[in-house]
Design a protein around this motif. Structure first.
Motif, mmCIF file in Angstrom:
data_model
loop_
_atom_site.group_PDB
_atom_site.id
_atom_site.type_symbol
_atom_site.label_atom_id
_atom_site.label_comp_id
_atom_site.label_asym_id
_atom_site.label_seq_id
_atom_site.Cartn_x
_atom_site.Cartn_y
_atom_site.Cartn_z
ATOM 1 N N VAL A 131 19.399 -43.057 -27.156
ATOM 2 C CA VAL A 131 20.611 -42.367 -27.614
ATOM 3 C C VAL A 131 21.852 -43.014 -27.021
ATOM 4 O O VAL A 131 22.863 -43.186 -27.700
ATOM 5 C CB VAL A 131 20.576 -40.844 -27.346
ATOM 6 N N GLY A 132 21.784 -43.388 -25.746
ATOM 7 C CA GLY A 132 22.931 -44.049 -25.129
ATOM 8 C C GLY A 132 23.267 -45.367 -25.812
ATOM 9 O O GLY A 132 24.436 -45.645 -26.106
ATOM 10 N N ASN A 133 22.251 -46.169 -26.068
ATOM 11 C CA ASN A 133 22.487 -47.452 -26.738
ATOM 12 C C ASN A 133 22.987 -47.261 -28.168
ATOM 13 O O ASN A 133 23.834 -48.022 -28.641
ATOM 14 C CB ASN A 133 21.224 -48.310 -26.717
ATOM 15 N N ARG A 134 22.500 -46.252 -28.860
ATOM 16 C CA ARG A 134 22.956 -45.993 -30.235
ATOM 17 C C ARG A 134 24.429 -45.601 -30.281
ATOM 18 O O ARG A 134 25.095 -45.828 -31.280
ATOM 19 C CB ARG A 134 22.110 -44.881 -30.876
ATOM 20 N N LEU A 135 24.929 -45.019 -29.182
ATOM 21 C CA LEU A 135 26.329 -44.585 -29.136
ATOM 22 C C LEU A 135 27.239 -45.575 -28.402
ATOM 23 O O LEU A 135 28.428 -45.310 -28.226
ATOM 24 C CB LEU A 135 26.434 -43.205 -28.474
ATOM 25 N N GLY A 136 26.681 -46.689 -27.956
ATOM 26 C CA GLY A 136 27.499 -47.684 -27.268
ATOM 27 C C GLY A 136 27.832 -47.325 -25.836
ATOM 28 O O GLY A 136 28.815 -47.815 -25.275
ATOM 29 N N LEU A 137 27.021 -46.456 -25.225
ATOM 30 C CA LEU A 137 27.220 -46.077 -23.831
ATOM 31 C C LEU A 137 26.540 -47.091 -22.916
ATOM 32 O O LEU A 137 25.654 -47.830 -23.343
ATOM 33 C CB LEU A 137 26.633 -44.684 -23.565
ATOM 34 N N PHE A 138 26.936 -47.111 -21.658
ATOM 35 C CA PHE A 138 26.282 -47.930 -20.649
ATOM 36 C C PHE A 138 25.056 -47.144 -20.197
ATOM 37 O O PHE A 138 25.177 -46.039 -19.671
ATOM 38 C CB PHE A 138 27.232 -48.189 -19.471
ATOM 39 N N THR A 139 23.858 -47.662 -20.432
ATOM 40 C CA THR A 139 22.639 -46.894 -20.161
ATOM 41 C C THR A 139 22.051 -47.249 -18.799
ATOM 42 O O THR A 139 21.932 -48.411 -18.437
ATOM 43 C CB THR A 139 21.595 -47.118 -21.272
ATOM 44 N N ILE A 140 21.693 -46.186 -18.061
ATOM 45 C CA ILE A 140 21.144 -46.337 -16.715
ATOM 46 C C ILE A 140 19.819 -45.579 -16.648
ATOM 47 O O ILE A 140 19.766 -44.374 -16.873
ATOM 48 C CB ILE A 140 22.112 -45.783 -15.645
ATOM 49 N N LEU A 141 18.763 -46.309 -16.331
ATOM 50 C CA LEU A 141 17.441 -45.720 -16.149
ATOM 51 C C LEU A 141 17.233 -45.502 -14.660
ATOM 52 O O LEU A 141 17.396 -46.437 -13.864
ATOM 53 C CB LEU A 141 16.361 -46.650 -16.701
#
Length: 183
Positions: A131-141
């Protein structure tokens, strides 16, 4: 097309530590002004109801630094997520349906920040990272806060949920690694 699909499950940052490893310095390094936080196995364990003192301190520190924080959980128990949110004084949305973008987009709009300045933090590739990548957010696992506390020798309902959740998360990571994703 296949490369683009694998990009969806590739987080921008993988921390081999719980959420408290996200520091103001890390936020500044990546140009982040806000975070959308998963709840279960990100802030607290699946079977936990109370936020740890370490996470409380982390939230307070981030708020003092003027970072915008909001919870977005797939959990269907609005009462449980509301209790967690109230205990750390954060806005929240339960029943987010991640990786669907609808609810997370509403949270992002409420934060009034550009997507490039917001991080999506979670423990799962197939929900939080997608979801983060689909919205252009910086994703942190991040690592779940309770991963080291799984009790295999004393089965209980709580330990069964921890084992199930850990198994699913590890399965996602195995699939990603087998596909060439750096996790």
């Amino acid at each position: 097309m296949i490369v683009k699909a694998w990009r969806l499950i590739t987080p921008d940052l993988v921390l081999a530590a719980p959420i408290t490893a996200i520091t103001p310095q890390l936020m500044a390094k990546h140009g982040l002004q806000g975070l959308i936080l998963d709840v279960d196995n990100t802030l607290i364990g699946d079977d936990e109801a109370d936020v740890s003192p370490e996470v409380r301190l982390w939230v307070t520190t981030m708020q003092q630094q003027q970072y915008s924080l909001c919870l977005a959980s797939n959990n269907f128990s609005d009462r449980r997520i509301q209790k967690v949110a109230a205990s750390i004084n954060l806005p929240y949305r339960s029943r987010a349906g991640k990786p669907s973008r609808r609810v997370v987009r509403q949270v992002l709009d409420a934060m009034q920040l550009p997507s490039a300045q917001v991080g999506m933090v979670g423990d799962r590739l197939f929900t939080d990272t997608i979801v983060g990548n689909r919205l252009g957010l910086f994703t942190i696992l991040v690592q779940p806060p309770c991963e080291e506390n799984i009790e295999f020798l004393k089965p209980s309902l709580a330990s069964i949920f921890k084992i199930r959740s850990s198994f699913l998360r590890n399965g996602e990571i195995w699939i990603a690694r087998r596909s060439g994703v750096k996790v």
